[in-house]
Design an enzyme around this catalytic site. Structure first.
Site, PDB file in Angstrom:
ATOM      1  N   ASP A 337       2.600  -0.476  -0.448  1.00 47.60           N
ATOM      2  CA  ASP A 337       2.268  -0.142  -1.826  1.00 47.60           C
ATOM      3  C   ASP A 337       1.000  -0.895  -2.225  1.00 47.60           C
ATOM      4  OD1 ASP A 337       4.465   1.469  -2.223  1.00 47.60           O
ATOM      5  OD2 ASP A 337       5.725  -0.160  -2.943  1.00 47.60           O
ATOM      6  N   ASP A 637       9.594  -0.802  -3.611  1.00 45.23           N
ATOM      7  CA  ASP A 637      10.307  -1.538  -4.650  1.00 45.23           C
ATOM      8  C   ASP A 637      11.228  -0.672  -5.495  1.00 45.23           C
ATOM      9  OD1 ASP A 637       8.446  -0.085  -6.035  1.00 45.23           O
ATOM     10  OD2 ASP A 637       7.403  -1.805  -6.907  1.00 45.23           O
ATOM     11  N   ASP A 641      11.832   4.730  -3.169  1.00 46.09           N
ATOM     12  CA  ASP A 641      11.295   4.226  -1.902  1.00 46.09           C
ATOM     13  C   ASP A 641      12.385   4.059  -0.846  1.00 46.09           C
ATOM     14  OD1 ASP A 641       8.577   3.961  -2.659  1.00 46.09           O
ATOM     15  OD2 ASP A 641       9.042   2.114  -3.733  1.00 46.09           O
TER      16      ASP A 641
END
Length: 904
Positions: A337, A637, A641
């Site tokens: 990310d 997170d 995901d």
């Protein structure tokens, strides 16, 4: 305080009780508890904790050390030895078995204690209302009567009777087995028994919020919850072993079985062909088996992985599954990310752009609402103050964050974007509490990744106003821009320019809703909105991240950014990191949607930045990377995901900002959410795998050397060169001390300069096989030659064995230096850089000196003191092993250097 209604896990009546009766039963109100009351309730009822298996007693851990095929073989050997009158050998075998159990038991006890300590860092967090404020607490601190706030991606901390819901969907599959999420509704009621899965006004502990928001009062905690009562029935179930440990145990059993067969055949030949005594050959078979089996491998490998997990924890990587220690060191690609992992996740609104094209600079840093809004370095013109105020009003009303001043410090809770908006509003005189008093909130559409916008509905005198924030391409479609001088394409171009400058760009808009909102139906999607402006936020790179990306590249690990941000914003960050320079190196989710799976494999090889991607596309990227041979580590997170985290070879969740769902799906958790920590973890993972290989090499090569020695003596008709007790002493005491110490060997310094090892690489690869053969021939050949020479000089068999035993101990001492590196010369490895190994080696020498000097050792092992001159002579022979291994290392390096030439 009354107990929860109902007698069993399936008959609770909380779902049938009116809201007032629920509050009365739990002794609370909808305003939450005070801190003092919460503390008192926890002291009375205990922490909100599920039942856990009791730690294994020390005696149980000790007994478990005897559950091994090898131990059974040795126990039989001890029993037979005693039966035939060999009390010394039998007693020593028993003593060694007890010692091995003590060493292994202590290691397992320490590993369990460390594991429990690390699990304490992964506790569930809960958002509760205390003292009239919304705050985050440890899940174990939740008590009966607490008012909790539920958000998507988080685990429900206790059984909760819902007070309000906004599109709240809960995954209850862990309790009901139903895979479809349940849409909750606080207004639902029932008058009788209803199956657990149909109770729409209750959220149960341990279930997961898939989407939406909710608020409720806690009605049961800990073992009184539904999942708590169910958990009491399964706490006795033991957990499985990590796959790597299981593979190594299978390896040990395979070696053991092979050696036992070989030993039996050799013993049979000795009796039938050479007419040796059957008892003597039985003891010989035991000696041969013990020589070759790497008895200390499971304990030493557990120590190596445990030590690596503790080193990982020290740098911020919490290991949830032990096998991930080694797995992280094998990864060839990191799909990461951007926000919060590569960047600091402390957004600051730094630029405002109004519809008329006027741009403003916003001063101040972080979440402190101290700062000014300036136009070309000066206060804004009076004519635009109203427009700026409308932007700030929308920013603080369409918001789920909290920014308060406490004890002279600003504290915050919520999404970083929301908190940044609150700080910006404060700079223009708007605070959320005051705004809500003026515009009471009626309804909301919470932000979800698939929506890409959020909206709140408020009472404004006699009408209903809606305030919206979200991605430009999503919110602009809801706006009516006909009254503006700019077209939608012009507005999109402005957002692109801001993103290109490195800003994260969001739109704020407002509008009026015709008629009254239907409280029984979801709020409508806004339309016909008034575009208020763009807010440009900056999120600086985390310190050390650029260096970490460079280090990953040097280690042969590709870094790919996968983000939901605007492609220009992603490219600006990628340029700072050296991941990408040109727009063609960035692919958007829209472009990705038209790529077939086969073509996606080619995309993976050339694209380093994916922007505006959906969670499903992130999963596609991971699958494509694995299909082209990458061993993929993925960071995440959010609840969305979780599929990618599970699909990846190594899932890495965020410890601070990550949801419970993401942490459950991952093997590793970053306590600081920092990408640089991943690279530190990779370093420790590679060190762990290196040390496992070093221990295996040490055990297998020394065992093979003893087998060669015994077989040469058998073939030449000599007496057994070493007694079973002496071989046990070598393998389980002197060598056993060193192999455990070798598991703590520090890194060699070049672990991040090498390419990743292939995940399919065999433990016994060509290098280890070659080097094991060299070591075995030297130890066995030199030892056999020395033993034969001593007997030829008229020495007694006992004296020759005593000196040969010392020689093999010295071989092991010298060989520990060879095992410290597969490629680096022993002369370049200072013993002082590994104090644990130095202490272990010293201890091994002192233990054997004690065995030679003390009566008990002399009786059991047949040892005696040796003259200093003999020590020097035997030490000189032992140095032949490092010389041989150094020559092999030189040969290996020469062959590796010529390999590219040969291939061309």
């Amino acid at each position: 305080m009354p107990p929860a209604p109902g007698d069993d896990p399936g008959s609770e009546a909380w779902h049938t009780m009116p809201r007032g009766a629920v509050f009365e039963a739990v002794g609370a109100t909808g305003d939450g508890l005070s801190s003092e009351e919460a503390t008192a309730r926890q002291a009375e009822h205990g922490p909100n904790r599920l039942p856990q298996p009791a730690p294994r007693a020390w005696w149980r851990i000790g007994l478990d050390q005897f559950r091994s095929p090898l131990i059974y073989v040795l126990a039989v050997a001890a029993a037979v030895s005693v039966a035939i009158g060999e009390l010394t050998d039998g007693g020593f075998i028993v003593a060694v078995l007890v010692l091995n159990a003590v060493i292994g038991g202590v290691q397992e006890w320490q590993a369990e204690r460390s594991s429990r300590a690390l699990q304490g860092l992964l506790r569930t967090r809960a958002t509760v209302v205390r003292d009239g404020e919304t705050r985050e607490v440890d899940g174990e601190a939740v008590v009966l009567g607490d008012v909790v706030v539920l958000e998507s991606g988080y685990r429900v901390p206790a059984d909760v009777r819902l007070l309000s819901t906004h599109g709240l969907e809960v995954d209850e599959s862990a309790l009901t087995g139903e895979s479809a999420p349940v849409l909750k509704d606080e207004t639902w009621s029932a008058s009788g028994a209803v199956p657990l899965g149909d109770r729409r006004n209750i959220a149960y502990a341990g279930t997961v919020v898939n989407r939406g928001r909710g608020r409720g009062v806690v009605v049961d905690t800990g073992t009184d919850t539904v999942v708590g009562r169910l958990a009491e029935d399964i706490t006795a179930v033991e957990g499985g072993k990590p796959p790597l440990v299981l593979r190594m145990e299978r390896f040990s059993r395979l070696v053991g079985a092979s050696v036992l067969v070989a030993a039996a055949v050799a013993a049979l030949l000795g009796v039938v062909v050479h007419q040796y005594d059957a008892v003597e050959m039985f003891l010989f078979a035991v000696a041969l088996a013990v020589s070759a089996i790497p008895e200390g491998l499971p304990v030493a490998m557990t120590v190596a992985l445990g030590a690596a997990s503790r080193r990982m924890a020290a740098v911020g990587v919490i290991v949830r599954r032990l096998v991930a220690v080694e797995g992280l060191g094998s990864c060839t690609m990191i799909a990461t990310d951007k926000t919060g992992t590569l960047t600091a996740n402390e957004l600051t609104v730094s630029q405002v752009w109004l519809p008329d094209g006027t741009a403003f600079e916003v001063t101040g840093d972080g979440y402190d609402p101290e700062g000014r809004v300036l136009q070309d370095g000066h206060p804004p013109d009076p004519g635009v103050e109203d427009d700026l105020s409308r932007v700030a009003r929308a920013a603080v009303l369409c918001n789920e964050g909290r920014l308060t001043r406490r004890d002279g410090e600003w504290t915050w809770r919520g999404d970083p974007t929301d908190v940044a908006f609150l700080a910006f509003g404060g700079k223009l005189g708007w605070d959320r509490d005051g705004a809500l008093r003026r515009y009471p909130q009626l309804e909301e559409i919470p932000f979800e990744p698939e929506y890409r916008f959020a909206a709140t509905f408020h009472r404004d005198d006699g009408s209903t106003r809606v305030f919206v924030k979200g991605a430009p391409e999503r919110v602009l479609e809801m706006c009516d821009v006909s009254a503006l001088d700019a077209s939608k394409s012009d507005l999109h171009e402005r957002a692109t320019r801001m993103a290109r400058e490195g800003y994260r760009v969001l739109v704020v808009a407002e509008g009026t809703v015709e008629g009254e909102l239907d409280p029984e139906a979801p709020p409508p999607e806004p339309s016909g909105l008034t575009f208020l402006g763009y807010l440009g936020m900056v999120d600086p790179l985390r310190p050390g991240v650029a260096e970490a990306v460079t280090a990953a590249g040097s280690a042969g690990i590709g870094v790919t950014m996968v983000t939901g941000d605007h492609p220009e914003t992603a490219l600006a960050i990628a340029r700072e990191l050296g991941l990408a320079e040109r727009p063609k190196e960035v692919m958007t989710g829209a472009e990705l949607a038209g790529v077939d799976p086969e073509s996606l494999r080619d995309v993976i090889r050339r694209v380093r930045v994916f922007a505006r991607v959906s969670p499903e596309q992130k999963l596609d990227i991971v699958e494509a990377a694995r299909s082209v041979g990458h061993f993929v580590a993925v960071t995440g997170d959010g609840v969305n995901d979780a599929p990618a985290l599970r699909q990846a070879n190594i899932g890495i969740a965020m410890g601070r900002s990550g949801t419970d769902v993401a942490r459950d799906a991952a093997e590793l958790v970053l306590s600081d959410d920092n990408f640089a920590t991943i690279v530190s973890g990779i370093r420790q993972g590679r060190v762990a795998y290196d040390n496992v290989r070093k221990v295996i090499y040490l055990l297998v090569s020394t065992g093979a050397g003893e087998v060669v020695l015994v077989l040469l003596a058998l073939a030449s008709g000599l007496a057994l060169p070493l007694l079973p007790a002496q071989i046990l002493w070598l393998n389980l005491v002197t060598n056993g001390i060193q192999d455990v110490a070798l598991a703590f060997e520090p890194e060699e310094g070049d672990v991040l300069d090498r390419p990743p090892r292939s995940p399919t690489e065999r433990v016994l690869d060509r290098l280890m096989v070659e080097r094991t053969v060299v070591a075995a021939l030297v130890v066995g050949g030199v030892g056999f030659g020395a033993f034969r020479w001593m007997l030829g000089q008229g020495w007694t068999v006992a004296a020759a064995r005593n000196h040969l035993l010392l020689l093999v101990v010295l071989f092991e001492i010298a060989h520990i230096g060879n095992a410290r590196s597969e490629t680096t010369s022993i002369l370049r490895l200072s013993p002082l850089r590994s104090p644990v190994l130095l202490a272990g080696t010293t201890a091994a020498v002192l233990v054997h000196v004690a065995a030679m000097s003390l009566p008990v050792g002399q009786t059991v092992l047949g040892t005696a003191p040796v003259a200093p001159a003999t020590w020097l002579a035997l030490g000189g022979l032992a140095l032949s092993l490092p010389v041989a291994i150094e020559l092999h290392k030189l040969s290996w390096r020469w062959r590796r250097s010529r390999a590219p030439e040969a291939s061309t």
